[in-house]
Design an enzyme around this catalytic site. Structure first.
Site, mmCIF file in Angstrom:
data_model
loop_
_atom_site.group_PDB
_atom_site.id
_atom_site.type_symbol
_atom_site.label_atom_id
_atom_site.label_comp_id
_atom_site.label_asym_id
_atom_site.label_seq_id
_atom_site.Cartn_x
_atom_site.Cartn_y
_atom_site.Cartn_z
ATOM 1 N N ASP A 96 82.615 14.590 25.620
ATOM 2 C CA ASP A 96 82.371 15.997 25.950
ATOM 3 C C ASP A 96 83.245 16.920 25.110
ATOM 4 O OD1 ASP A 96 81.535 18.321 27.147
ATOM 5 O OD2 ASP A 96 82.594 17.990 29.033
ATOM 6 N N ASP A 277 78.125 22.023 21.763
ATOM 7 C CA ASP A 277 78.507 21.312 22.980
ATOM 8 C C ASP A 277 77.723 20.013 23.148
ATOM 9 O OD1 ASP A 277 79.638 20.805 25.523
ATOM 10 O OD2 ASP A 277 77.939 21.795 26.511
#
Length: 405
Positions: A96, A277
């Protein structure tokens, strides 16, 4: 449990006056990652997950509140096998870039060993689509072929939601400042990320991590790669072009950049700030930009999934979607703009329909975070996250123009 570590001398230094990261060939700084689809549910609401995450990112939500945290079934993650402790227990952690805390315990319990140190600090992070809270430990963390970090801060979850079976937690590789406020009793304290600690402890030569994704239209696991401390020249096919982190808040808090977007010759989003992201699957753009994209493509809204859908005739007429970042143009071909048709059932879709991967971020442009270039963008380009020089880089790969969808 991990392959024997090759010698670090395989690093080929390609530093220039611009401060480019080192090039990495056959070195111990590479960590394999794999795509893990959620096979436990057939009606995953992909859009709901991504929009909930976008809302949390915009408001920098770090803590959840009982009864107020939306929890959704997630569709697909890229995960890395990470060792914690000595001897290491292996955990499957989501990679992440939109968060920076590393934690375990969502599925498999944390196993304390002789290297485990309980700091007694409470830690909590909310992700929009889920959360975890628990206790901070310092422990030895092993990444791939011999990359070992001593006394790495990790969260050990006592409670978590929003993570499907087989996912044990998160490997946070966002900026260090994102950890501010995650230690409940030390709200002004930051926590060193795994990348930053690798650099501080002299294991890698640069505070940089690079990511390669391999797109797949199969339900089986697809392959990818994290490279710590440099770049892997075997994974990209063009020069890497860098852009500095935006100064516009709140995008500047993350791996935020400025870009504009054109569909064909039509500008649908003027130059604005957003983020890159890995934790978001779709490409989300401002509501007004999506309206222009929908009108130009002739797409209609699919009630079952919330995604835009186009006919076969419209697909044949689909134009390129160009992302303009500084002086560079990154093109998503028509095939790159659609969800893999063989995977429609995984998102609660209908066989034979053509779903677009571009959708609504939930707010109009001018909010300081007007787009999210998620996994469906990143799988087409090699990406470099360079902390030392406050920049993000992109390059083409052999999959940039793939027609697998």
């Amino acid at each position: 449990m991990f392959p024997a570590a090759p010698l670090l001398t395989f690093l080929l230094l390609t530093l220039s006056i611009t401060g480019s990261p080192v090039e990495v060939r056959n070195s111990p700084v590479t960590l394999p990652i794999v795509r893990r689809p959620n096979v436990s549910n057939s009606t995953v609401n992909l859009l709901q997950h991504d929009q909930a995450r976008a809302a949390a990112l915009k408001h920098r939500r770090r803590h959840h509140h009982a009864g107020h945290t939306p929890v959704t079934n997630d569709n697909v993650y890229y995960v890395a096998a990470v060792g914690v402790g000595s001897p290491p227990t292996i955990y499957n952690l989501i990679v992440d870039t939109g968060s920076s805390n590393t934690w375990v315990g969502a599925s498999a319990d944390y196993v304390a060993t002789k290297t485990s140190i309980n700091t007694g600090q409470l830690v909590e992070v909310a992700y929009g689509s889920g959360y975890f809270d628990g206790t901070e430990y310092l422990d030895t963390v092993t990444l791939g072929s011999g990359l070992t970090i001593t006394k790495q801060s990790i969260g050990v979850a006592s409670d978590s939601e929003g993570f499907y079976s087989g996912i044990d937690g998160i490997l946070g590789i966002g900026p260090v400042d994102l950890t501010t406020g995650t230690l409940i009793n030390l709200p002004e304290t930051t926590v060193s990320t795994v990348t930053h600690n690798l650099y501080k402890q002299g294991t890698i030569p640069h505070d940089v991590v690079s990511i390669f994704f391999e797109p797949s239209s199969s339900k089986t696991e697809a392959k990818g790669e994290l490279t710590f401390g440099g770049i892997d020249a075997t994974k990209y096919t063009s020069d890497i072009a860098y852009t500095f982190i935006t100064t516009t808040s709140p995008a500047s808090t993350y791996w935020g950049i400025n870009e504009s977007i054109k569909y064909g010759s039509k500008t649908i989003l003027s130059s604005t700030a957003g983020i890159v992201d890995t934790g978001t699957t779709l490409i989300l753009i401002a509501t007004d930009a999506l309206a222009k994209y929908q009108s130009a493509t002739g797409a209609t809204l699919d009630d079952a999934t919330g995604l835009l859908v186009i006919s076969s005739a419209r697909y044949k007429a689909l134009k390129n979607l160009d992302f303009h970042i500084d002086k560079e143009r990154y093109t998503l071909t028509p095939n790159a703009q659609i969800w893999p048709r063989s995977l429609n059932s995984q998102i609660g879709g209908t066989s034979g329909l053509i779903y677009l991967v571009v959708n609504d971020i939930g707010t109009t442009s001018g909010q300081g975070l007007d787009f999210i270039n998620g996994y469906t963008f990143l799988q087409r380009f090699y990406s470099v996250f360079d902390t030392a020089n406050s920049r993000v880089g992109f390059a083409k790969t052999s999959f940039t123009n793939a027609t697998t969808n």
